[in-house]
Design a protein around this motif. Sequence first.
Motif, PDB file in Angstrom:
ATOM      1  N   THR A  41      14.698 -25.519 -29.135  1.00  0.00           N
ATOM      2  CA  THR A  41      14.306 -26.840 -29.616  1.00  0.00           C
ATOM      3  C   THR A  41      15.143 -27.934 -28.963  1.00  0.00           C
ATOM      4  O   THR A  41      16.208 -27.678 -28.393  1.00  0.00           O
ATOM      5  N   ASP A  95       8.962 -30.750 -55.155  1.00  0.00           N
ATOM      6  CA  ASP A  95       9.157 -31.363 -53.833  1.00  0.00           C
ATOM      7  C   ASP A  95      10.138 -30.599 -52.967  1.00  0.00           C
ATOM      8  O   ASP A  95      10.171 -30.777 -51.746  1.00  0.00           O
ATOM      9  N   GLU A  98       8.985 -28.281 -49.786  1.00  0.00           N
ATOM     10  CA  GLU A  98       8.415 -29.033 -48.663  1.00  0.00           C
ATOM     11  C   GLU A  98       9.484 -29.799 -47.893  1.00  0.00           C
ATOM     12  O   GLU A  98       9.504 -29.794 -46.655  1.00  0.00           O
ATOM     13  N   ILE A  99      10.382 -30.465 -48.609  1.00  0.00           N
ATOM     14  CA  ILE A  99      11.463 -31.207 -47.947  1.00  0.00           C
ATOM     15  C   ILE A  99      12.390 -30.248 -47.211  1.00  0.00           C
ATOM     16  O   ILE A  99      12.832 -30.526 -46.086  1.00  0.00           O
ATOM     17  N   LYS A 100      12.666 -29.107 -47.831  1.00  0.00           N
ATOM     18  CA  LYS A 100      13.506 -28.094 -47.184  1.00  0.00           C
ATOM     19  C   LYS A 100      12.846 -27.624 -45.892  1.00  0.00           C
ATOM     20  O   LYS A 100      13.517 -27.444 -44.859  1.00  0.00           O
ATOM     21  N   HIS A 101      11.537 -27.424 -45.915  1.00  0.00           N
ATOM     22  CA  HIS A 101      10.825 -26.980 -44.721  1.00  0.00           C
ATOM     23  C   HIS A 101      10.868 -28.053 -43.628  1.00  0.00           C
ATOM     24  O   HIS A 101      11.056 -27.741 -42.446  1.00  0.00           O
ATOM     25  N   GLN A 102      10.703 -29.299 -44.008  1.00  0.00           N
ATOM     26  CA  GLN A 102      10.679 -30.400 -43.041  1.00  0.00           C
ATOM     27  C   GLN A 102      12.053 -30.662 -42.429  1.00  0.00           C
ATOM     28  O   GLN A 102      12.157 -31.063 -41.266  1.00  0.00           O
ATOM     29  N   HIS A 103      13.105 -30.463 -43.215  1.00  0.00           N
ATOM     30  CA  HIS A 103      14.457 -30.833 -42.755  1.00  0.00           C
ATOM     31  C   HIS A 103      15.425 -29.657 -42.871  1.00  0.00           C
ATOM     32  O   HIS A 103      16.585 -29.841 -43.234  1.00  0.00           O
ATOM     33  N   ASN A 104      14.959 -28.465 -42.530  1.00  0.00           N
ATOM     34  CA  ASN A 104      15.827 -27.287 -42.616  1.00  0.00           C
ATOM     35  C   ASN A 104      17.024 -27.414 -41.677  1.00  0.00           C
ATOM     36  O   ASN A 104      16.894 -27.854 -40.534  1.00  0.00           O
ATOM     37  N   GLU A 237      18.617 -30.404 -37.546  1.00  0.00           N
ATOM     38  CA  GLU A 237      17.640 -29.686 -38.348  1.00  0.00           C
ATOM     39  C   GLU A 237      16.749 -28.889 -37.411  1.00  0.00           C
ATOM     40  O   GLU A 237      16.739 -29.105 -36.194  1.00  0.00           O
ATOM     41  N   GLN A 239      14.057 -24.953 -37.161  1.00  0.00           N
ATOM     42  CA  GLN A 239      13.544 -23.720 -37.767  1.00  0.00           C
ATOM     43  C   GLN A 239      14.671 -22.716 -37.963  1.00  0.00           C
ATOM     44  O   GLN A 239      15.547 -22.553 -37.110  1.00  0.00           O
TER      45      GLN A 239
END
Length: 247
Positions: A41, A95, A98-104, A237, A239
């Motif tokens: 990334t 929430d 989803e936030i965790k997935h977006q900003h892992n 942040e 994956q």
Amino acid sequence: MQEYATFCECKEQKAWKRRFKQSMIPDEFQKANFENYVTDTTYQREMKKMAADYVNLFRIGTESEGRKKKIIPPYNFGLIASVGEQRLKELPTADRAEIKHQHNNFGIGKTHLQVAISKLLLKAGFNVLVVSDAVYINELMQAKRAGDEGEQLNRLLSPALEADVLVWDDIGKSSWTEARETMYYQIINERYRKQKPIIFNSNEDRGTLADKIGYAAASRLIGQCSDERYKFLMDVEGQDWRLKKHG
């Protein structure tokens, strides 16, 4: 034709092995280096470049008398979350995922990269100590309660205060207490005062990290990452490669 290592090479190899053993690099990262650091990334590529730029500031020079002199930059190096773990826990349950997935910020190679830095510095001749926040802070708190006039505490603190470079993995992981905040400040402030660098990563963001380690400690830790010439702090942040491997 047989080849023989010179005395200096043998001596330096022994010194390197001793420094490596004393560094306390975690077993799971014994093989971590720059070559096997994955850069899938943009964040990871930027992290690696910042790390390489940072390492290049360290040098071993020679004084007029022929003695070696360590050139150690005064800057800290930090990789922290864009959205901290504590902030995620405070979100409504609906929430959070989803936030965790977006900003892992977990499993993106922060510790791998900092161990890679450590190995290069150790091999170059610098004394490096690697500590894991949850384990180290717990040991310090236990030593503080030992009732031995501070003998155990000083034994644990001294390497962290005196190492050329302190590598602090997952800083802010420990639950907040006033005593722990004082301990964070003592270590960070002493190294700040001596202009000795700390390489750190955290699963907290700038705000939640300050909540966990104290505002005075966070100010010194983060403030020493940059000046008008350099910036060695990145909010990261991406994956989680651990989940990707088993997905």
